[in-house]
Design a protein around this motif. Sequence first.
Motif, PDB file in Angstrom:
ATOM      1  N   ILE A  64      74.770 140.854 103.468  1.00  0.00           N
ATOM      2  CA  ILE A  64      75.611 141.215 104.660  1.00  0.00           C
ATOM      3  C   ILE A  64      76.500 142.199 104.393  1.00  0.00           C
ATOM      4  O   ILE A  64      76.987 143.105 105.237  1.00  0.00           O
ATOM      5  N   ALA A  65      77.161 142.046 103.163  1.00  0.00           N
ATOM      6  CA  ALA A  65      78.112 143.093 102.717  1.00  0.00           C
ATOM      7  C   ALA A  65      77.907 144.541 103.145  1.00  0.00           C
ATOM      8  O   ALA A  65      78.685 145.327 103.527  1.00  0.00           O
ATOM      9  N   PRO A  66      76.710 145.125 102.578  1.00  0.00           N
ATOM     10  CA  PRO A  66      76.423 146.481 103.007  1.00  0.00           C
ATOM     11  C   PRO A  66      76.387 146.869 104.480  1.00  0.00           C
ATOM     12  O   PRO A  66      76.999 147.911 104.780  1.00  0.00           O
ATOM     13  N   VAL A  67      75.801 146.101 105.146  1.00  0.00           N
ATOM     14  CA  VAL A  67      75.691 146.091 106.756  1.00  0.00           C
ATOM     15  C   VAL A  67      77.144 146.166 107.239  1.00  0.00           C
ATOM     16  O   VAL A  67      77.476 146.993 108.195  1.00  0.00           O
ATOM     17  N   ALA A  68      77.961 145.247 106.593  1.00  0.00           N
ATOM     18  CA  ALA A  68      79.415 145.078 107.284  1.00  0.00           C
ATOM     19  C   ALA A  68      80.141 146.223 106.952  1.00  0.00           C
ATOM     20  O   ALA A  68      80.902 146.679 107.560  1.00  0.00           O
ATOM     21  N   LEU A  69      79.962 146.794 105.632  1.00  0.00           N
ATOM     22  CA  LEU A  69      80.764 148.137 105.196  1.00  0.00           C
ATOM     23  C   LEU A  69      80.239 149.257 106.212  1.00  0.00           C
ATOM     24  O   LEU A  69      81.129 150.116 106.543  1.00  0.00           O
ATOM     25  N   PHE A  70      78.965 149.403 106.501  1.00  0.00           N
ATOM     26  CA  PHE A  70      78.635 150.449 107.520  1.00  0.00           C
ATOM     27  C   PHE A  70      79.094 150.130 108.845  1.00  0.00           C
ATOM     28  O   PHE A  70      79.549 151.111 109.354  1.00  0.00           O
ATOM     29  N   ILE A  71      79.177 149.061 109.482  1.00  0.00           N
ATOM     30  CA  ILE A  71      79.803 148.686 110.679  1.00  0.00           C
ATOM     31  C   ILE A  71      81.105 149.423 110.528  1.00  0.00           C
ATOM     32  O   ILE A  71      81.795 149.750 111.539  1.00  0.00           O
ATOM     33  N   GLY A  72      82.009 148.732 109.478  1.00  0.00           N
ATOM     34  CA  GLY A  72      83.358 149.051 109.254  1.00  0.00           C
ATOM     35  C   GLY A  72      83.521 150.416 109.020  1.00  0.00           C
ATOM     36  O   GLY A  72      84.682 150.984 109.748  1.00  0.00           O
ATOM     37  N   VAL A 312      71.877 154.479 112.479  1.00  0.00           N
ATOM     38  CA  VAL A 312      71.381 153.177 112.593  1.00  0.00           C
ATOM     39  C   VAL A 312      69.932 153.150 111.775  1.00  0.00           C
ATOM     40  O   VAL A 312      69.661 152.481 111.114  1.00  0.00           O
ATOM     41  N   ILE A 313      69.198 154.138 112.485  1.00  0.00           N
ATOM     42  CA  ILE A 313      67.787 154.232 112.019  1.00  0.00           C
ATOM     43  C   ILE A 313      67.627 154.583 110.521  1.00  0.00           C
ATOM     44  O   ILE A 313      66.961 153.915 109.808  1.00  0.00           O
ATOM     45  N   GLY A 314      68.637 155.327 110.048  1.00  0.00           N
ATOM     46  CA  GLY A 314      68.885 155.793 108.490  1.00  0.00           C
ATOM     47  C   GLY A 314      68.918 154.495 107.669  1.00  0.00           C
ATOM     48  O   GLY A 314      68.177 154.127 106.677  1.00  0.00           O
ATOM     49  N   VAL A 315      69.743 153.744 108.103  1.00  0.00           N
ATOM     50  CA  VAL A 315      70.206 152.507 107.464  1.00  0.00           C
ATOM     51  C   VAL A 315      68.803 151.372 107.296  1.00  0.00           C
ATOM     52  O   VAL A 315      68.726 151.057 106.291  1.00  0.00           O
ATOM     53  N   VAL A 316      68.304 151.112 108.564  1.00  0.00           N
ATOM     54  CA  VAL A 316      67.448 150.350 108.628  1.00  0.00           C
ATOM     55  C   VAL A 316      66.204 150.841 107.749  1.00  0.00           C
ATOM     56  O   VAL A 316      65.526 150.015 107.167  1.00  0.00           O
ATOM     57  N   ALA A 317      65.514 152.239 107.797  1.00  0.00           N
ATOM     58  CA  ALA A 317      64.621 152.743 107.072  1.00  0.00           C
ATOM     59  C   ALA A 317      65.022 152.697 105.709  1.00  0.00           C
ATOM     60  O   ALA A 317      64.026 152.091 104.845  1.00  0.00           O
ATOM     61  N   LEU A 318      66.116 152.851 105.271  1.00  0.00           N
ATOM     62  CA  LEU A 318      66.404 152.755 103.798  1.00  0.00           C
ATOM     63  C   LEU A 318      66.133 151.372 103.329  1.00  0.00           C
ATOM     64  O   LEU A 318      65.611 151.249 102.043  1.00  0.00           O
ATOM     65  N   ARG A 319      66.588 150.256 104.124  1.00  0.00           N
ATOM     66  CA  ARG A 319      66.645 148.930 103.686  1.00  0.00           C
ATOM     67  C   ARG A 319      65.200 148.347 103.700  1.00  0.00           C
ATOM     68  O   ARG A 319      64.659 147.794 102.733  1.00  0.00           O
ATOM     69  N   VAL A 320      64.296 148.729 104.565  1.00  0.00           N
ATOM     70  CA  VAL A 320      62.850 148.349 104.718  1.00  0.00           C
ATOM     71  C   VAL A 320      62.206 149.039 103.436  1.00  0.00           C
ATOM     72  O   VAL A 320      61.351 148.500 102.976  1.00  0.00           O
ATOM     73  N   ILE A 321      62.471 150.225 103.119  1.00  0.00           N
ATOM     74  CA  ILE A 321      61.776 151.149 102.069  1.00  0.00           C
ATOM     75  C   ILE A 321      62.270 150.352 100.807  1.00  0.00           C
ATOM     76  O   ILE A 321      61.470 150.116  99.816  1.00  0.00           O
TER      77      ILE A 321
END
Length: 386
Positions: A64-72, A312-321
């Motif tokens: 969760i922490a990387p996603v929370a930092l992205f949102i922050g 958002v697309i970049g973050v999702v793609a990076l995590r999926v990869i």
Amino acid sequence: MSLIERYIFRNVFVSFAGCLLALTLVIWITEALKQMDLLTGKGQTIVVFFTVTALSLPALITVIAPVALFIGTTYALNKLNGDSELIVMSAAGIPPARLLRPFAVSALIVAAIIGWMTIWLMPNSFQGLRDLVTKIRADFVANIVKEGQFTTLDSGITFHYRERSGDTLLGIFFQDRREKGKTVVYLAERGQTVDFDGQSYLVLEKGNIQRQDGNHDSAIVAFDRYAIDLSAFGQDGADVVYKPRERSTGDLLFPDTKDAYYKMQAGRFRAELHDRFAAPLYPIAFMLIAFAALGEARTTRQGRGVAMAFAVIGVVALRVIGFAASSAAVRSPFAVAAIYATPLLGCGLSLLAIFYGPVVSAWLSRADAVRQQLMERLVPLRLGRA
């Protein structure tokens, strides 16, 4: 840090902390509802319930922490731009490197926390959770069996007692069918669970033992007092085998190559080890993606929705990869490089966009202006020929 940098850092970190707390609570409540069986089905106390759910928190926080930092980071940049503070900073000549500094400090702090959790805290919490669950399952008389009900475990154990009188169980029926073709039945007037030297025992009084094998040969032995080691029924008498995520980082770095479980799961040991070392790179990559998309000052007439969507697309793609690279590392050691290359590539592309994006944009703007000028000169010429 200067006053401006401290102001930005405070906005980013407060936003990150709020997002982390909210997301963790939501997911923790979901996990807690899944563990309600500890209270309703296994008769555990509220302390054990909260202990089990709390031990799962480090694994949740590392995701969760990387996603929370992205949102922050996204929230802080939108707030700075909405209040025209980014425009003022840009007009004052603050370079992108200085504006990026408080965001980088926030990302490094989060990366250090995630690194500590993945390398030390998370494996210890998983190991503690496994030990606690094993203990709960092993002491099934105190934790699982209900008064007046026949309770059957997956290992082939059936237990029943008529009623409870204080700490004493009355009218005990205990059937052991773990060994194929062999059945052992314990019948006793009363019994009691006793802890001795870290082990749980069921002490039976005034009963008999009925043994029957596959040849229908049976024997009955009466007893006045008989003790059964309950820990032998938790994992079929076997030692607890820890999964790769439940092992310390030292065990993953220097595994016992003669261990049969390691030989079967060597790929998972390899992928788990490198996932732990690569995990701190993701908050840095997520922060840089958000900054690359939204760090440029824009007026209120210039929309930021498209840039946010790309982030958002970049973050999702990076995590999926990243997940795909981890799965590939289980099968092939050559895929280990992809575990580190994925977040590093996200960082590199984002840094190029941050420092060289304005140059490219200016070059494209000049090219568009030249094209417009050429079109304006060509139009009169075409009209004159016509």
